[in-house]
Scaffold this active site. Structure first.
Site, PDB file in Angstrom:
ATOM      1  N   ASP A   2      57.262  68.471   4.522  1.00 43.09           N
ATOM      2  CA  ASP A   2      57.123  69.900   4.811  1.00 43.09           C
ATOM      3  C   ASP A   2      57.799  70.142   6.144  1.00 43.09           C
ATOM      4  OD1 ASP A   2      55.990  72.569   5.556  1.00 43.09           O
ATOM      5  OD2 ASP A   2      54.793  72.220   3.750  1.00 43.09           O
ATOM      6  N   ASP A  60      55.682  71.902  -4.715  1.00 44.34           N
ATOM      7  CA  ASP A  60      54.754  73.005  -4.467  1.00 44.34           C
ATOM      8  C   ASP A  60      55.516  73.963  -3.556  1.00 44.34           C
ATOM      9  OD1 ASP A  60      52.469  74.563  -4.354  1.00 44.34           O
ATOM     10  OD2 ASP A  60      51.596  73.405  -2.712  1.00 44.34           O
ATOM     11  N   CYS A 110      51.828  79.673  -5.753  1.00 49.76           N
ATOM     12  CA  CYS A 110      50.582  80.443  -5.734  1.00 49.76           C
ATOM     13  C   CYS A 110      50.926  81.928  -5.745  1.00 49.76           C
ATOM     14  CB  CYS A 110      49.712  80.075  -4.541  1.00 49.76           C
ATOM     15  SG  CYS A 110      50.497  80.324  -2.943  1.00 49.76           S
TER      16      CYS A 110
END
Length: 203
Positions: A2, A60, A110
């Protein structure tokens, strides 16, 4: 990986608390995670990694977060909202390059927007003929949303969790009819909105 340092630091803290030795977390821009330089003797121990280094990749992806708990207003500008799909495609391209033939790639967000979910799946299948959608187990979410050019069979392989589709099954207000509801509705009763697609990379 990340690129946001505090997220990586939280992962490292959790790894230390749980005394795990199987997790390596890196603060790194994943769009640049693939190297084609074979001269580096330390290849594979830290990013960037050589192509086809991984059996499984979970992407993700950064997203608009439109599936998060409802707010009174959305603070994102139109420019910000439309900035996510191009970034997601760059990350997708890197993920496919890093995946070994026969490996599994899971793409998740999401958010509930078509452009960041089903349209990305349609783009990926067209751009990378080596990818094939796979069934997910367990499959408790709703199917994908129409409108991105995916077939009905392909839409059924996707999982979309959408709280707006849920029945009111709160024990304080329901009349007892929720006990016989389909698992999909029960799974969607108390959740943020999110999306999952699973692929296998053929040789």
């Amino acid at each position: 990986m990340d690129k946001i340092a505090n997220k990586v630091e939280k992962i490292k803290q959790n790894v230390a608390v749980l005394m795990l030795d199987s997790v390596q977390a890196y603060c790194y821009n994943s769009t640049k995670a693939v190297t084609h330089d074979t001269s580096d003797s330390g290849q594979g121990t830290a990013p960037p990694f050589p192509p086809e280094s991984f059996d499984r990749v979970l992407l993700d992806a950064p997203c608009s977060g439109m599936g998060q708990r409802p707010n009174m207003a959305c603070a994102l500008s139109l420019r910000e909202l439309t900035s996510y799909p191009p970034l997601q495609r760059k990350l997708f391209s890197a993920a496919v390059s890093l995946l070994k033939p026969g490996g599994t790639l899971v793409y998740s967000t999401c958010t509930i927007t078509l452009s960041e979910n089903e349209e990305q799946v349609a783009w990926a299948l067209k751009t990378f003929p080596c990818l094939q959608l796979q069934a997910q187990e367990p499959h408790i979410g709703g199917e994908g949303m129409a409108g991105a050019g995916l077939s009905p069979d392909q839409l059924q392989l996707l999982q979309r969790f959408d709280p707006s589709l849920a029945a009111l099954c709160d024990s304080d207000i329901n009349d007892g009819t929720c006990e016989d509801k389909e698992p999909t509705l029960l799974a969607n009763t108390d959740t943020i909105g999110f999306f999952i697609a699973k692929f296998i990379k053929n040789s």
